[in-house]
Motif scaffolding. Structure first.
Motif, PDB file in Angstrom:
ATOM      1  N   LEU A  30      27.476   6.037 -36.119  1.00 22.90           N
ATOM      2  CA  LEU A  30      28.756   6.240 -35.452  1.00 22.90           C
ATOM      3  C   LEU A  30      28.585   6.418 -33.947  1.00 22.90           C
ATOM      4  O   LEU A  30      29.354   5.864 -33.158  1.00 22.90           O
ATOM      5  CB  LEU A  30      29.464   7.454 -36.045  1.00 22.90           C
ATOM      6  CG  LEU A  30      29.785   7.408 -37.528  1.00 22.90           C
ATOM      7  CD1 LEU A  30      30.416   8.715 -37.968  1.00 22.90           C
ATOM      8  CD2 LEU A  30      30.715   6.262 -37.842  1.00 22.90           C
ATOM      9  N   ALA A  31      27.587   7.163 -33.537  1.00 27.33           N
ATOM     10  CA  ALA A  31      27.373   7.403 -32.110  1.00 27.33           C
ATOM     11  C   ALA A  31      27.017   6.122 -31.374  1.00 27.33           C
ATOM     12  O   ALA A  31      27.454   5.908 -30.240  1.00 27.33           O
ATOM     13  CB  ALA A  31      26.288   8.449 -31.907  1.00 27.33           C
ATOM     14  N   GLU A  32      26.234   5.258 -32.003  1.00 27.96           N
ATOM     15  CA  GLU A  32      25.861   3.997 -31.372  1.00 27.96           C
ATOM     16  C   GLU A  32      27.066   3.085 -31.200  1.00 27.96           C
ATOM     17  O   GLU A  32      27.219   2.437 -30.168  1.00 27.96           O
ATOM     18  CB  GLU A  32      24.783   3.299 -32.181  1.00 27.96           C
ATOM     19  CG  GLU A  32      23.465   4.037 -32.193  1.00 27.96           C
ATOM     20  CD  GLU A  32      22.449   3.421 -33.129  1.00 27.96           C
ATOM     21  OE1 GLU A  32      22.762   2.414 -33.786  1.00 27.96           O
ATOM     22  OE2 GLU A  32      21.336   3.952 -33.207  1.00 27.96           O
ATOM     23  N   VAL A  66      26.417  -3.984 -41.077  1.00 28.88           N
ATOM     24  CA  VAL A  66      26.696  -2.727 -41.767  1.00 28.88           C
ATOM     25  C   VAL A  66      26.805  -3.033 -43.249  1.00 28.88           C
ATOM     26  O   VAL A  66      27.440  -4.011 -43.641  1.00 28.88           O
ATOM     27  CB  VAL A  66      28.006  -2.091 -41.251  1.00 28.88           C
ATOM     28  CG1 VAL A  66      28.325  -0.828 -42.018  1.00 28.88           C
ATOM     29  CG2 VAL A  66      27.910  -1.809 -39.771  1.00 28.88           C
ATOM     30  N   GLU A  67      26.187  -2.206 -44.058  1.00 28.38           N
ATOM     31  CA  GLU A  67      26.236  -2.410 -45.502  1.00 28.38           C
ATOM     32  C   GLU A  67      27.676  -2.356 -46.002  1.00 28.38           C
ATOM     33  O   GLU A  67      28.492  -1.588 -45.497  1.00 28.38           O
ATOM     34  CB  GLU A  67      25.419  -1.330 -46.208  1.00 28.38           C
ATOM     35  CG  GLU A  67      23.959  -1.342 -45.861  1.00 28.38           C
ATOM     36  CD  GLU A  67      23.258  -0.096 -46.353  1.00 28.38           C
ATOM     37  OE1 GLU A  67      23.927   0.806 -46.883  1.00 28.38           O
ATOM     38  OE2 GLU A  67      22.036  -0.034 -46.196  1.00 28.38           O
ATOM     39  N   TYR A  71      31.393   0.289 -45.125  1.00 23.46           N
ATOM     40  CA  TYR A  71      32.568  -0.180 -44.385  1.00 23.46           C
ATOM     41  C   TYR A  71      33.695   0.846 -44.410  1.00 23.46           C
ATOM     42  O   TYR A  71      34.420   0.987 -43.435  1.00 23.46           O
ATOM     43  CB  TYR A  71      33.084  -1.498 -44.951  1.00 23.46           C
ATOM     44  CG  TYR A  71      32.317  -2.714 -44.492  1.00 23.46           C
ATOM     45  CD1 TYR A  71      31.701  -2.762 -43.256  1.00 23.46           C
ATOM     46  CD2 TYR A  71      32.230  -3.832 -45.300  1.00 23.46           C
ATOM     47  CE1 TYR A  71      30.994  -3.866 -42.847  1.00 23.46           C
ATOM     48  CE2 TYR A  71      31.531  -4.954 -44.883  1.00 23.46           C
ATOM     49  CZ  TYR A  71      30.921  -4.966 -43.654  1.00 23.46           C
ATOM     50  OH  TYR A  71      30.234  -6.068 -43.247  1.00 23.46           O
ATOM     51  N   THR A  72      33.846   1.553 -45.515  1.00 19.94           N
ATOM     52  CA  THR A  72      34.954   2.502 -45.603  1.00 19.94           C
ATOM     53  C   THR A  72      34.813   3.634 -44.592  1.00 19.94           C
ATOM     54  O   THR A  72      35.817   4.141 -44.100  1.00 19.94           O
ATOM     55  CB  THR A  72      35.061   3.086 -47.022  1.00 19.94           C
ATOM     56  OG1 THR A  72      33.817   3.689 -47.379  1.00 19.94           O
ATOM     57  CG2 THR A  72      35.425   2.015 -48.025  1.00 19.94           C
ATOM     58  N   VAL A  73      33.590   3.999 -44.251  1.00 21.77           N
ATOM     59  CA  VAL A  73      33.378   5.041 -43.237  1.00 21.77           C
ATOM     60  C   VAL A  73      33.837   4.538 -41.879  1.00 21.77           C
ATOM     61  O   VAL A  73      34.507   5.246 -41.128  1.00 21.77           O
ATOM     62  CB  VAL A  73      31.889   5.445 -43.181  1.00 21.77           C
ATOM     63  CG1 VAL A  73      31.630   6.394 -42.028  1.00 21.77           C
ATOM     64  CG2 VAL A  73      31.456   6.051 -44.495  1.00 21.77           C
ATOM     65  N   VAL A 106      39.233  -1.544 -36.003  1.00 23.08           N
ATOM     66  CA  VAL A 106      37.885  -1.741 -36.534  1.00 23.08           C
ATOM     67  C   VAL A 106      38.006  -2.601 -37.780  1.00 23.08           C
ATOM     68  O   VAL A 106      38.763  -2.282 -38.687  1.00 23.08           O
ATOM     69  CB  VAL A 106      37.213  -0.391 -36.866  1.00 23.08           C
ATOM     70  CG1 VAL A 106      35.803  -0.611 -37.383  1.00 23.08           C
ATOM     71  CG2 VAL A 106      37.209   0.513 -35.644  1.00 23.08           C
ATOM     72  N   HIS A 107      37.263  -3.705 -37.807  1.00 24.28           N
ATOM     73  CA  HIS A 107      37.318  -4.656 -38.925  1.00 24.28           C
ATOM     74  C   HIS A 107      35.925  -4.965 -39.415  1.00 24.28           C
ATOM     75  O   HIS A 107      34.981  -4.974 -38.644  1.00 24.28           O
ATOM     76  CB  HIS A 107      37.949  -5.985 -38.479  1.00 24.28           C
ATOM     77  CG  HIS A 107      39.331  -5.848 -37.945  1.00 24.28           C
ATOM     78  ND1 HIS A 107      40.426  -5.704 -38.744  1.00 24.28           N
ATOM     79  CD2 HIS A 107      39.794  -5.836 -36.671  1.00 24.28           C
ATOM     80  CE1 HIS A 107      41.509  -5.617 -37.994  1.00 24.28           C
ATOM     81  NE2 HIS A 107      41.155  -5.685 -36.732  1.00 24.28           N
ATOM     82  N   ASP A 108      35.846  -5.265 -40.697  1.00 21.07           N
ATOM     83  CA  ASP A 108      34.612  -5.852 -41.197  1.00 21.07           C
ATOM     84  C   ASP A 108      34.755  -7.368 -41.046  1.00 21.07           C
ATOM     85  O   ASP A 108      35.859  -7.883 -40.972  1.00 21.07           O
ATOM     86  CB  ASP A 108      34.320  -5.429 -42.635  1.00 21.07           C
ATOM     87  CG  ASP A 108      35.356  -5.912 -43.628  1.00 21.07           C
ATOM     88  OD1 ASP A 108      36.461  -6.245 -43.206  1.00 21.07           O
ATOM     89  OD2 ASP A 108      35.046  -5.952 -44.819  1.00 21.07           O
ATOM     90  N   PRO A 109      33.653  -8.105 -40.951  1.00 22.46           N
ATOM     91  CA  PRO A 109      33.732  -9.542 -40.686  1.00 22.46           C
ATOM     92  C   PRO A 109      34.536 -10.322 -41.724  1.00 22.46           C
ATOM     93  O   PRO A 109      35.136 -11.339 -41.400  1.00 22.46           O
ATOM     94  CB  PRO A 109      32.275  -9.998 -40.697  1.00 22.46           C
ATOM     95  CG  PRO A 109      31.482  -8.784 -40.461  1.00 22.46           C
ATOM     96  CD  PRO A 109      32.278  -7.643 -41.006  1.00 22.46           C
TER      97      PRO A 109
END
Length: 118
Positions: A30-32, A66-67, A71-73, A106-109
């Motif tokens: 998250l910090a990155e 990201v695994e 994604y839900t996080v 924020v989206h997943d691909p």
């Protein structure tokens, strides 16, 4: 060497050295993600009329690497609100003007529309 220096060196040798030898490829934390977004937002601002301006009202973050289980996080409303607050605070601290309705998506691909298709 005084006692404090000895204890600090001993603690580093005992606790940190074994962990430093472990090479684990972690997905972005998250910090990155936060720091990368803040850097990009500040880089996209420009000087106009004596003040810095950030002209965009939407920042879209596409998650790659990201695994699927994580994604839900990253795509939850809490994380989006957190990023919005951090970006607004960083822009305010840098003296930038920005739209009041600035938001972060924020989206997943897989959820993004593909280029060339509608």
């Amino acid at each position: 060497m005084n006692l404090n220096e000895f204890l600090e060196k001993w603690g580093r040798t005992l606790f940190e050295a074994p962990l430093a030898s472990i090479q684990v490829q972690e997905p972005p934390e998250l910090a990155e993600v936060r720091l990368a977004l803040l850097d990009e937002a500040l880089a996209k601002s420009y000087r106009s009329g004596g003040r810095k301006v950030f002209p965009f009202d939407v920042l879209r973050v596409e998650l790659r690497g990201v695994e699927q289980s994580r994604y839900t996080v990253f795509t939850g409303r809490f994380f989006q609100r957190y990023l919005e607050q951090e970006v607004c605070e960083a822009l305010r601290f840098a003296g930038c003007r920005f739209p009041e309705d600035l938001r972060v998506e924020v989206h997943d691909p897989d959820s993004l529309p593909q280029r060339g298709t509608r």
